[in-house]
Scaffold this active site. Structure first.
Site, PDB file in Angstrom:
ATOM      1  N   ASN A   1      -6.761   5.628  -2.433  1.00 58.91           N
ATOM      2  CA  ASN A   1      -6.667   6.643  -3.477  1.00 58.91           C
ATOM      3  C   ASN A   1      -5.226   7.090  -3.724  1.00 58.91           C
ATOM      4  OD1 ASN A   1      -9.450   6.715  -3.902  1.00 58.91           O
ATOM      5  ND2 ASN A   1      -9.770   8.210  -2.264  1.00 58.91           N
TER       6      ASN A   1
ATOM      7  N   VAL B   1      -0.762  -0.711   0.099  1.00 62.78           N
ATOM      8  CA  VAL B   1      -0.136  -1.455   1.190  1.00 62.78           C
ATOM      9  C   VAL B   1       0.391  -2.767   0.633  1.00 62.78           C
ATOM     10  CG1 VAL B   1      -0.433  -2.498   3.461  1.00 62.78           C
ATOM     11  CG2 VAL B   1      -1.674  -0.400   2.884  1.00 62.78           C
TER      12      VAL B   1
ATOM     13  N   ASP C   1     -11.983   6.199  13.562  1.00 62.80           N
ATOM     14  CA  ASP C   1     -12.381   5.362  12.434  1.00 62.80           C
ATOM     15  C   ASP C   1     -12.391   3.893  12.846  1.00 62.80           C
ATOM     16  OD1 ASP C   1     -13.240   4.848   9.864  1.00 62.80           O
ATOM     17  OD2 ASP C   1     -11.222   4.816   8.994  1.00 62.80           O
TER      18      ASP C   1
END
EC number: 2.7.11.1
Length: 270
Positions: free
Chosen positions: A31, A35, A143
């Site tokens: 968002n 990269v 995560d």
């Protein structure tokens, strides 16, 4: 953290540059960040550069980015993506990191199918080693999933994306919902506070299943259905899984198992 030279835009057909790096192509987009694959102009070393537009972030998310940088600076492990350099301008932040040329293990599994148990064991040991290293430094990833497990040129694991990582103190539970729902622990779905390392350990159990089976243990068409399946703790043991692996897997994905209530180091001792 150093201030970056202004990004050089191409004159005619010249390359886009960030500091001493020539940008080659896009590896991924989020968002508020992109990269890029880049190459050092002198050494020719390939790196990944996470480019973050600070103007698009509120104070909370900007603080989270700086915490990610702080954590990555502390980490130096063969199975964790290395942060090489941080560059910053008024509006932009550039994180220069190690590049894992073989990409996500998620994509590898999608293309080649499940791993043999021997290879899954080797990869899982590398994950355990890295996560135990983090936990010993009071850092939780929060995560862990196949998309955040990268493969270097020798097909070794490199844990990436510490955007949800945080510091923890034993006996001081955390409460923030983090990570991907298929990898989330039961206490997260129930809205409970949780011990940070236990969250990573549950996610590693899901990762192990994914490596061996090429599929998720818990899935569903909607979040409520997925939640119910996780809370029930029911998943399929496929016919091709050996008995030793099946017993180990069942233990890791049980709410009452030592895998959930213990530590990464206890798992590594298996």
């Amino acid at each position: 953290m150093v201030m970056a030279d202004s990004v050089q835009k191409p004159l005619l057909r010249g390359p886009v540059r960030v500091g001493f790096y020539d940008i080659e192509r896009t590896l991924g987009k989020g968002n508020f960040a992109v990269v890029k694959l880049a190459r050092h102009r002198i050494t020719k070393t390939e790196v990944a550069i996470k480019i973050i537009d600070k103007t698009q972030l509120d104070a909370v998310n900007l603080e989270k980015i700086y915490r990610e940088v702080q954590i990555m600076k502390m980490l130096d492990h063969p199975h964790i993506i290395k942060l090489y350099q941080v560059m910053e301008t008024k509006n932009m932040l550039y994180l220069v990191t190690e590049y894992a040329k073989n990409g996500e293990i998620f994509d590898y599994l999608a293309k080649h199918g499940r791993l043999s148990e021997l290879e899954a064991r080797r990869k899982f040991w590398q994950i355990l080693s890295a996560v135990d290293y983090c936990h010993n430094r009071n850092i939780v990833h929060r995560d862990l999933k196949a998309e955040n497990l990268l493969l270097d040129g020798h097909m070794n694991i490199k844990i990436a994306d510490f955007g949800f990582a945080n510091f923890f103190q034993p006996g001081e539970p955390l409460a923030t919902w983090c990570g991907s729902p298929p990898y989330a622990a039961p206490e997260v779905f129930e809205g409970q506070q949780y011990e940070g390392p236990q969250l990573d350990i549950w996610s590693m159990g899901v990762v192990l299943y994914v490596l061996v089976c090429g599929a998720l243990p818990f899935d569903g068409p909607t979040l409520p259905v997925l939640r119910q399946r996780v809370l029930e703790g029911r998943f399929r043991i496929p016919y091709f899984m050996t008995e030793d692996c099946a017993v180990s897997q069942a233990g890791r994905l049980s709410q009452n198992s030592p895998a959930v209530n213990g530590s990464a180091s206890s798992l590594a001792a298996d």
